[in-house]
Design a protein around this motif. Structure first.
Motif, mmCIF file in Angstrom:
data_model
loop_
_atom_site.group_PDB
_atom_site.id
_atom_site.type_symbol
_atom_site.label_atom_id
_atom_site.label_comp_id
_atom_site.label_asym_id
_atom_site.label_seq_id
_atom_site.Cartn_x
_atom_site.Cartn_y
_atom_site.Cartn_z
ATOM 1 N N ASP A 44 0.849 -1.201 0.032
ATOM 2 C CA ASP A 44 -0.058 0.037 -0.021
ATOM 3 C C ASP A 44 0.760 1.162 0.062
ATOM 4 O O ASP A 44 0.506 2.303 -0.844
ATOM 5 C CB ASP A 44 -0.971 -0.145 1.233
ATOM 6 C CG ASP A 44 -1.641 1.159 1.379
ATOM 7 O OD1 ASP A 44 -2.550 1.428 0.508
ATOM 8 O OD2 ASP A 44 -1.725 2.211 2.292
ATOM 9 N N PHE A 45 1.913 1.331 0.692
ATOM 10 C CA PHE A 45 2.889 2.423 0.786
ATOM 11 C C PHE A 45 3.305 2.640 -0.514
ATOM 12 O O PHE A 45 3.496 3.800 -0.966
ATOM 13 C CB PHE A 45 3.997 2.188 1.810
ATOM 14 C CG PHE A 45 5.117 3.148 1.838
ATOM 15 C CD1 PHE A 45 5.036 4.552 2.531
ATOM 16 C CD2 PHE A 45 6.255 2.745 1.075
ATOM 17 C CE1 PHE A 45 5.735 5.252 2.274
ATOM 18 C CE2 PHE A 45 7.370 3.770 1.197
ATOM 19 C CZ PHE A 45 7.297 4.700 1.555
ATOM 20 N N LEU A 46 4.039 1.777 -1.219
ATOM 21 C CA LEU A 46 4.561 1.774 -2.416
ATOM 22 C C LEU A 46 3.750 2.417 -3.539
ATOM 23 O O LEU A 46 4.066 3.151 -4.256
ATOM 24 C CB LEU A 46 5.290 0.581 -2.946
ATOM 25 C CG LEU A 46 6.324 0.073 -1.976
ATOM 26 C CD1 LEU A 46 6.963 -1.295 -2.633
ATOM 27 C CD2 LEU A 46 7.380 1.059 -2.257
ATOM 28 N N SER A 47 2.606 1.838 -3.518
ATOM 29 C CA SER A 47 1.331 2.263 -4.363
ATOM 30 C C SER A 47 1.170 3.666 -4.161
ATOM 31 O O SER A 47 0.806 4.516 -5.182
ATOM 32 C CB SER A 47 0.024 1.479 -4.303
ATOM 33 O OG SER A 47 -0.812 1.793 -4.958
ATOM 34 N N GLN A 52 6.975 9.682 -5.540
ATOM 35 C CA GLN A 52 8.322 9.991 -4.638
ATOM 36 C C GLN A 52 9.107 8.757 -4.588
ATOM 37 O O GLN A 52 10.304 8.861 -4.492
ATOM 38 C CB GLN A 52 7.664 10.240 -3.196
ATOM 39 C CG GLN A 52 8.852 10.879 -2.272
ATOM 40 C CD GLN A 52 9.625 11.910 -2.742
ATOM 41 O OE1 GLN A 52 8.982 13.034 -2.930
ATOM 42 N NE2 GLN A 52 10.892 11.982 -3.123
ATOM 43 N N VAL A 53 8.707 7.600 -4.757
ATOM 44 C CA VAL A 53 9.772 6.668 -4.543
ATOM 45 C C VAL A 53 10.449 6.427 -6.063
ATOM 46 O O VAL A 53 11.854 6.301 -6.054
ATOM 47 C CB VAL A 53 8.915 5.262 -4.703
ATOM 48 C CG1 VAL A 53 9.804 3.778 -4.980
ATOM 49 C CG2 VAL A 53 8.044 4.878 -3.006
ATOM 50 N N LEU A 54 9.881 6.668 -7.098
ATOM 51 C CA LEU A 54 10.422 6.867 -8.394
ATOM 52 C C LEU A 54 11.406 8.000 -8.467
ATOM 53 O O LEU A 54 12.555 7.729 -8.866
ATOM 54 C CB LEU A 54 9.575 6.928 -9.275
ATOM 55 C CG LEU A 54 8.736 5.626 -9.658
ATOM 56 C CD1 LEU A 54 7.688 6.136 -10.851
ATOM 57 C CD2 LEU A 54 9.653 4.547 -10.241
ATOM 58 N N ALA A 55 11.065 9.153 -8.036
ATOM 59 C CA ALA A 55 11.873 10.258 -7.786
ATOM 60 C C ALA A 55 13.082 9.930 -6.903
ATOM 61 O O ALA A 55 14.390 10.480 -7.418
ATOM 62 C CB ALA A 55 11.195 11.343 -7.210
ATOM 63 N N SER A 82 3.792 -3.215 -7.335
ATOM 64 C CA SER A 82 2.789 -2.216 -6.589
ATOM 65 C C SER A 82 3.239 -0.844 -6.833
ATOM 66 O O SER A 82 2.362 -0.028 -6.495
ATOM 67 C CB SER A 82 2.668 -2.559 -5.152
ATOM 68 O OG SER A 82 3.844 -2.146 -4.333
ATOM 69 N N ILE A 83 4.273 -0.543 -7.088
ATOM 70 C CA ILE A 83 5.002 0.816 -7.687
ATOM 71 C C ILE A 83 4.212 1.013 -8.875
ATOM 72 O O ILE A 83 4.275 0.431 -9.976
ATOM 73 C CB ILE A 83 6.422 0.726 -7.909
ATOM 74 C CG1 ILE A 83 6.866 0.433 -6.447
ATOM 75 C CG2 ILE A 83 6.740 2.222 -8.110
ATOM 76 C CD1 ILE A 83 8.567 0.121 -6.537
ATOM 77 N N ARG A 84 3.410 2.223 -8.992
ATOM 78 C CA ARG A 84 2.530 2.460 -10.146
ATOM 79 C C ARG A 84 3.537 2.823 -11.192
ATOM 80 O O ARG A 84 4.416 3.622 -11.036
ATOM 81 C CB ARG A 84 1.702 3.439 -9.786
ATOM 82 C CG ARG A 84 0.457 3.005 -9.026
ATOM 83 C CD ARG A 84 -0.415 4.055 -8.688
ATOM 84 N NE ARG A 84 -0.026 4.855 -7.751
ATOM 85 C CZ ARG A 84 0.273 6.285 -7.986
ATOM 86 N NH1 ARG A 84 0.232 6.938 -9.031
ATOM 87 N NH2 ARG A 84 0.594 6.975 -6.772
ATOM 88 N N GLY A 85 3.542 2.291 -12.587
ATOM 89 C CA GLY A 85 4.418 2.550 -13.757
ATOM 90 C C GLY A 85 5.149 1.501 -13.668
ATOM 91 O O GLY A 85 6.002 1.667 -14.864
ATOM 92 N N MET A 86 5.287 0.360 -12.950
ATOM 93 C CA MET A 86 6.291 -0.575 -13.182
ATOM 94 C C MET A 86 5.585 -1.589 -14.019
ATOM 95 O O MET A 86 4.629 -2.197 -13.761
ATOM 96 C CB MET A 86 6.714 -1.091 -11.771
ATOM 97 C CG MET A 86 7.663 -0.515 -11.027
ATOM 98 S SD MET A 86 9.201 -0.187 -11.810
ATOM 99 C CE MET A 86 10.161 0.870 -10.469
ATOM 100 N N THR A 87 6.347 -2.032 -15.005
ATOM 101 C CA THR A 87 5.969 -3.184 -15.962
ATOM 102 C C THR A 87 7.022 -4.309 -16.073
ATOM 103 O O THR A 87 8.060 -3.989 -16.447
ATOM 104 C CB THR A 87 5.708 -2.449 -17.441
ATOM 105 O OG1 THR A 87 5.013 -1.555 -17.238
ATOM 106 C CG2 THR A 87 5.056 -3.616 -18.274
ATOM 107 N N GLY A 88 6.643 -5.478 -15.565
ATOM 108 C CA GLY A 88 7.328 -6.607 -15.384
ATOM 109 C C GLY A 88 7.923 -7.004 -16.828
ATOM 110 O O GLY A 88 6.988 -6.956 -17.962
ATOM 111 N N MET A 89 9.077 -7.618 -17.066
ATOM 112 C CA MET A 89 9.801 -8.102 -18.340
ATOM 113 C C MET A 89 9.673 -9.526 -18.052
ATOM 114 O O MET A 89 10.432 -9.779 -17.330
ATOM 115 C CB MET A 89 10.993 -7.334 -18.520
ATOM 116 C CG MET A 89 10.779 -5.922 -18.885
ATOM 117 S SD MET A 89 12.461 -4.854 -18.919
ATOM 118 C CE MET A 89 13.218 -5.708 -20.067
#
Length: 421
Positions: A44-47, A52-55, A82-89
Motif C-alpha cells: 500500500d505504501f509503495l502504491s 516519490q519512490v521513483l523520484a 505495486s509501484i505504479r508505472g512498473m511493467t514486468g519483463m
C-alpha cells in the motif's frame, strides 16, 4: 538525511551496514518500517507514494527496502509491481544462458540458474543490465533470500559520475557513433526460438535489428549507444558492460585488493594474484565450479551463443588507450558503493544510472531478480553514440515476448522454445 515520508523511516546507510569503504554516501537510499513491517502495508505504501519512490530512485540511483517481512519470490514480485508505472519483463530476447523464471512467478528470474553470481571467488564484471541483448530494463529489482556467509555484496557504480570523469576526447569519441555490442548467429536463433530463418529475418527488420553476413553465415548484430541522456535527470550517463575491456579487470582487482584483508580473504587474494592456482584453492569448491561451467557450456550450445568483440568492428575496447583504462578503473572504485545483504532485503536499481556486479565472497547466496520497463534503443551501426531516452508513458512489450508470441502463432513455428530462455 530527513525522511520524505511520514509512515516509514527514510535514511542513508550507516558505515556499519556497508560492505566496503565508499565516498558515495547517498547510494542507496533506505526505506525501513516505522511501525508496520507487513507486506500488505508495504504494498500500500509503495502504491500511494509511487511518484516519490521513483523520484528517490532517480535521485540516488538505488533504493534499499529493508526490515519488512518479505519472505518469498511471489511477495517480491507483488511488491515491486505495486509501484505504479512498473511493467514486468518476462521473455528477454537473446538473454544469457541460465536466465530462467522462478516457479510460481511471472517476472522473477534466478540471477543465473547455471552459474554462481556474487559471493564467489572471482570479481564479476560491472555492467549495465542486458548490454549485450536488445531488451534493456530501466529498473532492476534484487531480492535477497539468503546472504553470503562472507562478502557477496552487490557492488553499485554511478555511471553518471564515471562519465563525468572521462577526458573530453573520449567523451566525444563515445558520443560520435554506436559501438558493436554482440552478434548472434541466425542459425542459433532458429534453434532457440523454433522459427524458420525467413520469419526471424522479417521480425528483425520490423524491430530494427540488423542482419549481417560474414563468411556465408548470417548474424543478428547489435550495436548500442555508449552514452544516454537520462529521461528524468537529463544528465549524460555511460551505458556499458565492462566485461571484455582489455586489462580492466586486472586494474580493478588491484584497486579493490586493499579492501580484502584478513585471513578469511587469504584464498581469494591468492587466486586474484595467481589465477592459475584457481583449480587448487578455489573457495567455491572445484567440483561444484566445474559442474556449473559444464552446464553453462551446454546451455550455450543450445542457442545462447554470442560474440562480443569482432575484428574490424568499432567496439568500446577499441576506443580506449591504456591510460583511459587506468582512469576508468580508478573512477569505478571511487564511484563505487555497496552494502551487506540481509535476508528479506529488496533493492531497486536505476539501470540507466547504476552499473552493478556481484562482489566476491563465500557461502550459499540466493538472490532473485526482476527487470522492469523495457527501454527502446537503436541497434544499428549507423546510430549515434549518444541517445536521448524518452519516457514513453505506456507499457511496452519486450522484443523477446513479441518473438515468442510470433512463434506461437506462426504456421511454421514449433510452438516451444529450444534452449535456455
Amino acid at each position: 538525511m530527513t525522511s520524505r515520508y511520514d509512515d516509514v523511516v527514510g535514511r542513508v546507510l550507516s558505515e556499519a551496514e556497508r560492505g566496503l569503504p565508499t565516498d558515495e554516501q547517498e547510494t542507496p537510499f533506505v526505506i525501513e518500517p516505522l511501525e508496520s513491517a507487513t507486506t500488505d502495508f508495504l504494498s500500500d505504501f509503495l502504491s500511494r507514494h509511487s511518484e516519490q519512490v521513483l523520484a528517490d530512485i532517480a535521485k540516488h540511483g538505488a533504493l534499499l527496502i529493508r526490515g519488512f517481512d518479505i519472505a518469498s519470490s511471489a511477495e517480491f514480485e507483488r511488491l515491486f509491481l505495486s509501484i505504479r508505472g512498473m511493467t514486468g519483463m518476462d521473455e528477454l530476447l537473446l538473454s544469457e544462458a541460465g536466465r530462467t523464471l522462478t516457479d510460481g512467478t511471472r517476472f522473477v528470474f534466478h540471477t543465473n540458474a547455471l552459474i554462481k553470481t556474487g559471493g564467489a571467488a572471482n570479481f564479476d564484471d560491472f555492467h549495465s543490465e542486458n548490454y549485450f541483448a536488445p531488451d534493456v530494463p530501466h529498473y532492476i529489482g534484487f531480492f535477497c533470500l539468503t546472504p553470503s556467509d562472507l562478502g557477496g555484496e552487490t557492488g553499485l557504480v554511478n555511471l553518471r559520475k564515471v562519465y563525468a570523469d572521462l577526458p573530453d576526447r573520449l567523451k566525444q569519441e563515445l558520443e560520435r557513433g554506436a559501438c558493436f555490442a554482440a552478434r548472434y548467429a541466425l542459425e542459433d536463433m532458429e534453434r532457440r526460438y523454433g522459427l524458420p530463418a525467413h520469419a526471424i529475418e522479417a521480425f528483425c527488420e520490423e524491430v530494427g535489428l540488423p542482419i549481417v553476413s560474414e563468411d556465408g553465415v548470417d548474424y543478428v548484430a547489435i550495436h548500442k549507444p555508449s552514452v544516454i541522456e537520462h529521461p528524468v535527470t537529463q544528465e549524460k550517463v555511460l551505458l556499458l558492460n565492462f566485461f571484455n575491456i582489455p586489462n580492466l579487470l586486472e586494474s580493478l582487482v588491484s584497486r579493490f585488493m586493499p579492501d580484502y584483508q584478513g585471513k578469511e580473504w587469504f584464498r581469494h587474494r591468492l587466486i586474484w594474484r595467481f589465477p592459475q592456482l584457481a583449480a587448487l584453492v578455489h573457495p567455491d569448491g572445484v567440483l561444484r565450479t566445474f559442474y556449473r561451467r559444464a552446464r553453462y557450456r551446454t546451455a550455450h550450445r543450445a542457442g545462447s551463443n554470442a560474440q562480443f568483440a569482432i575484428k574490424g568492428q568499432r567496439w568500446v575496447g577499441t576506443l580506449l588507450t591504456s591510460d583511459d583504462i587506468q582512469l576508468i578503473a580508478e573512477s569505478i572504485r571511487r564511484r563505487f558503493s555497496s552494502f551487506r545483504w540481509k535476508a528479506g532485503d529488496l533493492l531497486i536499481l536505476d539501470n540507466l544510472q547504476i552499473a552493478h556486479a556481484g562482489m566476491p565472497g563465500r557461502g550459499k547466496r540466493v538472490m532473485r531478480v526482476m527487470l522492469c520497463n523495457p527501454v527502446p534503443l537503436p541497434y544499428s551501426a549507423a546510430s549515434p553514440g549518444l541517445h536521448r531516452v524518452v519516457e514513453t508513458g505506456e507499457s511496452l512489450t519486450t522484443l523477446g515476448r513479441r518473438l515468442i508470441d510470433l512463434r506461437d502463432t506462426h504456421p511454421a513455428g514449433t510452438g516451444e522454445p529450444i534452449g535456455a530462455k
